[in-house]
Design an enzyme around this catalytic site. Structure first.
Site, PDB file in Angstrom:
ATOM      1  N   TYR A 194     -15.873  -8.612  -4.485  1.00 61.84           N
ATOM      2  CA  TYR A 194     -16.685  -8.593  -3.262  1.00 61.84           C
ATOM      3  C   TYR A 194     -18.179  -8.558  -3.606  1.00 61.84           C
ATOM      4  CZ  TYR A 194     -12.265  -7.462  -0.886  1.00 61.84           C
ATOM      5  OH  TYR A 194     -10.992  -7.486  -0.394  1.00 61.84           O
ATOM      6  N   GLY A 235      -6.316 -18.702  -4.819  1.00 61.54           N
ATOM      7  CA  GLY A 235      -7.568 -18.743  -4.049  1.00 61.54           C
ATOM      8  C   GLY A 235      -7.364 -18.630  -2.546  1.00 61.54           C
ATOM      9  N   ILE A 236      -6.155 -18.233  -2.124  1.00 59.52           N
ATOM     10  CA  ILE A 236      -5.874 -18.163  -0.676  1.00 59.52           C
ATOM     11  C   ILE A 236      -6.646 -17.006  -0.028  1.00 59.52           C
ATOM     12  CG2 ILE A 236      -4.064 -17.873   1.076  1.00 59.52           C
ATOM     13  CD1 ILE A 236      -2.082 -19.095  -0.990  1.00 59.52           C
ATOM     14  N   GLY A 237      -6.655 -15.851  -0.682  1.00 57.73           N
ATOM     15  CA  GLY A 237      -7.385 -14.687  -0.154  1.00 57.73           C
ATOM     16  C   GLY A 237      -8.868 -14.969  -0.040  1.00 57.73           C
ATOM     17  N   GLU A 275       0.830  -1.225   0.000  1.00 56.30           N
ATOM     18  CA  GLU A 275       0.000   0.000   0.000  1.00 56.30           C
ATOM     19  C   GLU A 275       0.859   1.267   0.000  1.00 56.30           C
ATOM     20  OE1 GLU A 275      -2.616  -0.451   3.382  1.00 56.30           O
ATOM     21  OE2 GLU A 275      -4.016  -1.728   2.272  1.00 56.30           O
ATOM     22  N   GLY A 311      -3.320 -15.764  -6.640  1.00 52.18           N
ATOM     23  CA  GLY A 311      -3.902 -16.487  -7.770  1.00 52.18           C
ATOM     24  C   GLY A 311      -4.206 -17.949  -7.460  1.00 52.18           C
ATOM     25  N   VAL A 347      -2.191 -11.668   1.208  1.00 53.46           N
ATOM     26  CA  VAL A 347      -1.510 -12.871   0.706  1.00 53.46           C
ATOM     27  C   VAL A 347      -0.204 -12.402   0.070  1.00 53.46           C
ATOM     28  CG1 VAL A 347      -1.620 -14.791  -0.939  1.00 53.46           C
ATOM     29  CG2 VAL A 347      -3.689 -14.079   0.284  1.00 53.46           C
TER      30      VAL A 347
END
Lengths: 162, 162
Positions: B131, B95-97, B26, B93, B87
């Site tokens: 989301y 699918g962990i998040g 960030e 990429g 992550v």
């Protein structure tokens, strides 16, 4: 005369009435389903989910500020989030809301909190101006997201199927 | 292979490293001052100020989700607020998040929470779309406000002078 005190379990009836007043003011009464028993359970049990200050004007309930702790992972410190700030319309203009807002700031500093946060409706310019005059910053880039009801159940279901 | 577990006190070093990774991503590294000791104190003491899930990929730390409880006075029920979801870039990429996001939803439902909330940067359209595809709503009208540092001290001082 204004007196601000920490709400007790016995104040839950008064607080529920004021939450109802807030919901009416926001034209959201249909979404207000909380009961006195809910507040007793969640605010005054072994793990309080919120804290509440009650303002009285000449010994009559005048308003409340309800808050809980959030957390800044950058600061590594808890903060305070002000969920509700309300004053009965007939008692506005006496500085009661401001006194409640400041009193929660005092508690935040006393408890070593790094931040004090809340949300305001983006069309409520008088309030935004007032908050900014006290040094609050608009977190303009941040967009609050919410899931509830069926959508939340569905997400939970997806997790269970993993 | 992905494994998600509840973080323990021993994971605080790993979590601090990942918060640092998030701050870098960030471009806010200068604001990240939290230490391992801060997280141990605030997350694993008698009154935990946050809860944390740790994701591992092939037994290596891959990401984390850090949350705490908020409160809806309209519902009269606690909710969950997701403060951080991260992550490591090299493991994205997979699918962990998403798995972390869903797992917190599962916890919210299991604990009878009425809502699950977080914030997203308003220019991050891919995340907003993602989301929304899961049923989350943008709370467009609500503007987050924040006071910290000197401004917060000043508000507390005003309260003391009342």
């Amino acid at each position: 005369m204004l007196k601000i005190s920490t709400a007790t379990r016995e104040d839950c009836g008064t607080i529920v009435e004021m939450i109802r007043g807030l919901a009416e003011y926001e034209k959201l009464s249909h979404l207000m389903t909380a009961t006195e028993a809910d507040l007793e359970r969640d605010g005054f049990g072994p793990t309080p989910r919120f804290h509440c200050l009650l303002a009285k004007w000449d010994d009559q309930p005048a308003g409340f500020a309800l808050y809980f702790y959030n957390y800044s992972t950058f600061k590594g410190r808890a903060g305070i989030y002000l969920e509700d700030l309300f004053v009965w319309p007939r008692l506005r203009g006496k500085g009661i809301g401001k006194a409640l807002l400041l009193e929660v700031a005092r508690i935040a500093v006393e408890e070593g909190c790094g931040r004090y946060e809340w949300q305001v409706l983006d069309w409520n310019q008088p309030s935004i101006d007032f908050y900014e005059s006290l040094g609050a910053q608009r977190m303009k880039e941040w967009l609050p997201m919410r899931v509830e009801g069926e959508a939340l159940e569905k997400m939970a279901e997806m997790a269970r199927k993993k």
